[in-house]
Design an enzyme around this catalytic site. Sequence first.
Site, PDB file in Angstrom:
ATOM      1  N   SER A 123     -41.413   5.040  -7.369  1.00  0.00           N
ATOM      2  CA  SER A 123     -40.161   4.350  -7.678  1.00  0.00           C
ATOM      3  C   SER A 123     -39.494   3.936  -6.373  1.00  0.00           C
ATOM      4  O   SER A 123     -39.705   4.585  -5.343  1.00  0.00           O
ATOM      5  CB  SER A 123     -39.214   5.285  -8.429  1.00  0.00           C
ATOM      6  OG  SER A 123     -37.928   4.689  -8.526  1.00  0.00           O
ATOM      7  N   TYR A 168     -35.578  13.549  -9.047  1.00  0.00           N
ATOM      8  CA  TYR A 168     -36.465  12.409  -9.321  1.00  0.00           C
ATOM      9  C   TYR A 168     -36.867  11.751  -8.004  1.00  0.00           C
ATOM     10  O   TYR A 168     -38.046  11.488  -7.752  1.00  0.00           O
ATOM     11  CB  TYR A 168     -35.727  11.422 -10.221  1.00  0.00           C
ATOM     12  CG  TYR A 168     -36.501  10.173 -10.607  1.00  0.00           C
ATOM     13  CD1 TYR A 168     -37.474  10.212 -11.609  1.00  0.00           C
ATOM     14  CD2 TYR A 168     -36.226   8.941  -9.999  1.00  0.00           C
ATOM     15  CE1 TYR A 168     -38.156   9.063 -11.981  1.00  0.00           C
ATOM     16  CE2 TYR A 168     -36.904   7.791 -10.365  1.00  0.00           C
ATOM     17  CZ  TYR A 168     -37.863   7.848 -11.359  1.00  0.00           C
ATOM     18  OH  TYR A 168     -38.537   6.709 -11.728  1.00  0.00           O
TER      19      TYR A 168
HETATM   20  P1  NDP Z   1     -41.190   4.590 -20.564  1.00  0.00           P
HETATM   21  O1  NDP Z   1     -40.369   5.787 -20.908  1.00  0.00           O
HETATM   22  O2  NDP Z   1     -40.761   3.260 -21.044  1.00  0.00           O
HETATM   23  O3  NDP Z   1     -42.706   4.854 -21.004  1.00  0.00           O
HETATM   24  C1  NDP Z   1     -43.294   6.073 -20.659  1.00  0.00           C
HETATM   25  C2  NDP Z   1     -44.678   6.172 -21.281  1.00  0.00           C
HETATM   26  O4  NDP Z   1     -45.244   7.429 -20.894  1.00  0.00           O
HETATM   27  C3  NDP Z   1     -44.660   6.191 -22.794  1.00  0.00           C
HETATM   28  O5  NDP Z   1     -45.889   5.673 -23.250  1.00  0.00           O
HETATM   29  C4  NDP Z   1     -44.536   7.688 -23.107  1.00  0.00           C
HETATM   30  O6  NDP Z   1     -44.983   7.989 -24.422  1.00  0.00           O
HETATM   31  C5  NDP Z   1     -45.445   8.270 -22.048  1.00  0.00           C
HETATM   32  N1  NDP Z   1     -45.087   9.638 -21.662  1.00  0.00           N
HETATM   33  C6  NDP Z   1     -43.868  10.094 -21.256  1.00  0.00           C
HETATM   34  N2  NDP Z   1     -43.928  11.397 -20.970  1.00  0.00           N
HETATM   35  C7  NDP Z   1     -45.213  11.784 -21.200  1.00  0.00           C
HETATM   36  C8  NDP Z   1     -45.889  13.020 -21.086  1.00  0.00           C
HETATM   37  N3  NDP Z   1     -45.258  14.139 -20.690  1.00  0.00           N
HETATM   38  N4  NDP Z   1     -47.212  13.057 -21.386  1.00  0.00           N
HETATM   39  C9  NDP Z   1     -47.863  11.943 -21.785  1.00  0.00           C
HETATM   40  N5  NDP Z   1     -47.274  10.738 -21.917  1.00  0.00           N
HETATM   41  C10 NDP Z   1     -45.959  10.668 -21.638  1.00  0.00           C
HETATM   42  O7  NDP Z   1     -41.270   4.595 -18.958  1.00  0.00           O
HETATM   43  P2  NDP Z   1     -41.409   3.388 -17.908  1.00  0.00           P
HETATM   44  O8  NDP Z   1     -42.491   2.471 -18.327  1.00  0.00           O
HETATM   45  O9  NDP Z   1     -40.068   2.856 -17.584  1.00  0.00           O
HETATM   46  O10 NDP Z   1     -41.860   4.211 -16.616  1.00  0.00           O
HETATM   47  C11 NDP Z   1     -43.210   4.335 -16.198  1.00  0.00           C
HETATM   48  C12 NDP Z   1     -43.222   4.853 -14.763  1.00  0.00           C
HETATM   49  O11 NDP Z   1     -42.487   3.940 -13.935  1.00  0.00           O
HETATM   50  C13 NDP Z   1     -42.544   6.215 -14.567  1.00  0.00           C
HETATM   51  O12 NDP Z   1     -43.273   6.974 -13.628  1.00  0.00           O
HETATM   52  C14 NDP Z   1     -41.177   5.865 -14.014  1.00  0.00           C
HETATM   53  O13 NDP Z   1     -40.636   6.896 -13.228  1.00  0.00           O
HETATM   54  C15 NDP Z   1     -41.535   4.649 -13.174  1.00  0.00           C
HETATM   55  N6  NDP Z   1     -40.400   3.788 -12.868  1.00  0.00           N
HETATM   56  C16 NDP Z   1     -39.712   3.113 -13.850  1.00  0.00           C
HETATM   57  C17 NDP Z   1     -38.637   2.309 -13.521  1.00  0.00           C
HETATM   58  C18 NDP Z   1     -37.864   1.543 -14.550  1.00  0.00           C
HETATM   59  O14 NDP Z   1     -36.839   0.945 -14.181  1.00  0.00           O
HETATM   60  N7  NDP Z   1     -38.280   1.511 -15.802  1.00  0.00           N
HETATM   61  C19 NDP Z   1     -38.199   2.152 -12.131  1.00  0.00           C
HETATM   62  C20 NDP Z   1     -39.001   2.885 -11.181  1.00  0.00           C
HETATM   63  C21 NDP Z   1     -40.046   3.669 -11.549  1.00  0.00           C
HETATM   64  P3  NDP Z   1     -44.435   9.331 -25.192  1.00  0.00           P
HETATM   65  O15 NDP Z   1     -42.977   9.478 -24.832  1.00  0.00           O
HETATM   66  O16 NDP Z   1     -44.672   9.039 -26.627  1.00  0.00           O
HETATM   67  O17 NDP Z   1     -45.267  10.468 -24.679  1.00  0.00           O
END
Ligand code: NDP
Length: 256
Positions: free
Chosen positions: A145, A158
């Site tokens: 991030s 984080y």
């Molecule tokens: P979302 O919450 O939109 O999607 C997360 C995905 O991961 C979902 O498919 C969720 O499905 C899955 N997931 C979450 N926790 C778990 C777990 N413990 N085990 C397995 N699957 C899991 O997140 P984003 O797409 O926004 O974020 C993706 C990455 O990008 C992260 O690492 C985040 O920190 C990073 N990021 C995002 C930013 C943003 O602005 N969106 C900015 C900077 C970094 P389910 O919950 O059903 O398990």
Amino acid sequence: NSRWSLRGMTALVTGGTRGIGHAIVEDLAGFGATVHTCSRNEAELTKCLKEWQSKGFVVTGSVCDVSSPTQREKLIQEVGSIFNGKLNIYVNNVGANFRKPTVEYTAEVYSQLMSINLDSAYHLCQLSHPLLKASGMGSIVFISSYAGLVSLGTGSVYAASKAAINQLTKNLACEWAQDNIRSNCVAPGTTKTPLIEHLLRNKQYVDEMMSRTPLKRIAEAQEVSSLVAFLCLPAASYITGQVIAVDGGLTVNGFQ
Ligand code: NDP
């Protein structure tokens, strides 16, 4: 042109049912890779797999909570058996956050965030190393991030977990180069996904973010996944150990 294709390659993307992970699955599959993904919600995973099948993508999935060490082991066993012991691409995408002032984090929440963001990434790299090595041409892409690069009010736990991922990227690049495994990291800026829906409803937050972002808008998930896909392509074969921000210029903006 094989430099711009992932045909014949296998990929694991964690957290592929929503947001950035979902876009990564589609880009890798679109370039011809065979993809395996995971999430915690079986119904949502099944729905995604059906949609991908109807689009002609070859994607399989497992229900897995990557914060559990035993579930991580099971996931990599499944991946090993589906892909015959060979994995070309591992995308560590899952991440979570709870924003609080530093003095308000309990030890429990601290460990929970470190476990999801860092411990799971570290362990999954250890577990997938033999598969990546066996493929003869491996590539790891971490999703960290911009909060791992500059201070943003996202909460210090984080930020620290993401900064650790940035350094892990560099160490693995050097340590595993001998196994022909590259390691790179994409650091997204504010990206329109379910993770930050609540923040995007906060006008003050959005206005402040925009005032600091040279491109004056929030990223779409595809604008992040396109770099991830590029880093996995044979075209990127000499790029390793890099942390690249996809943030509309925010982290290079001194004071504009
Ligand atoms: P979302 O919450 O939109 O999607 C997360 C995905 O991961 C979902 O498919 C969720 O499905 C899955 N997931 C979450 N926790 C778990 C777990 N413990 N085990 C397995 N699957 C899991 O997140 P984003 O797409 O926004 O974020 C993706 C990455 O990008 C992260 O690492 C985040 O920190 C990073 N990021 C995002 C930013 C943003 O602005 N969106 C900015 C900077 C970094 P389910 O919950 O059903 O398990």
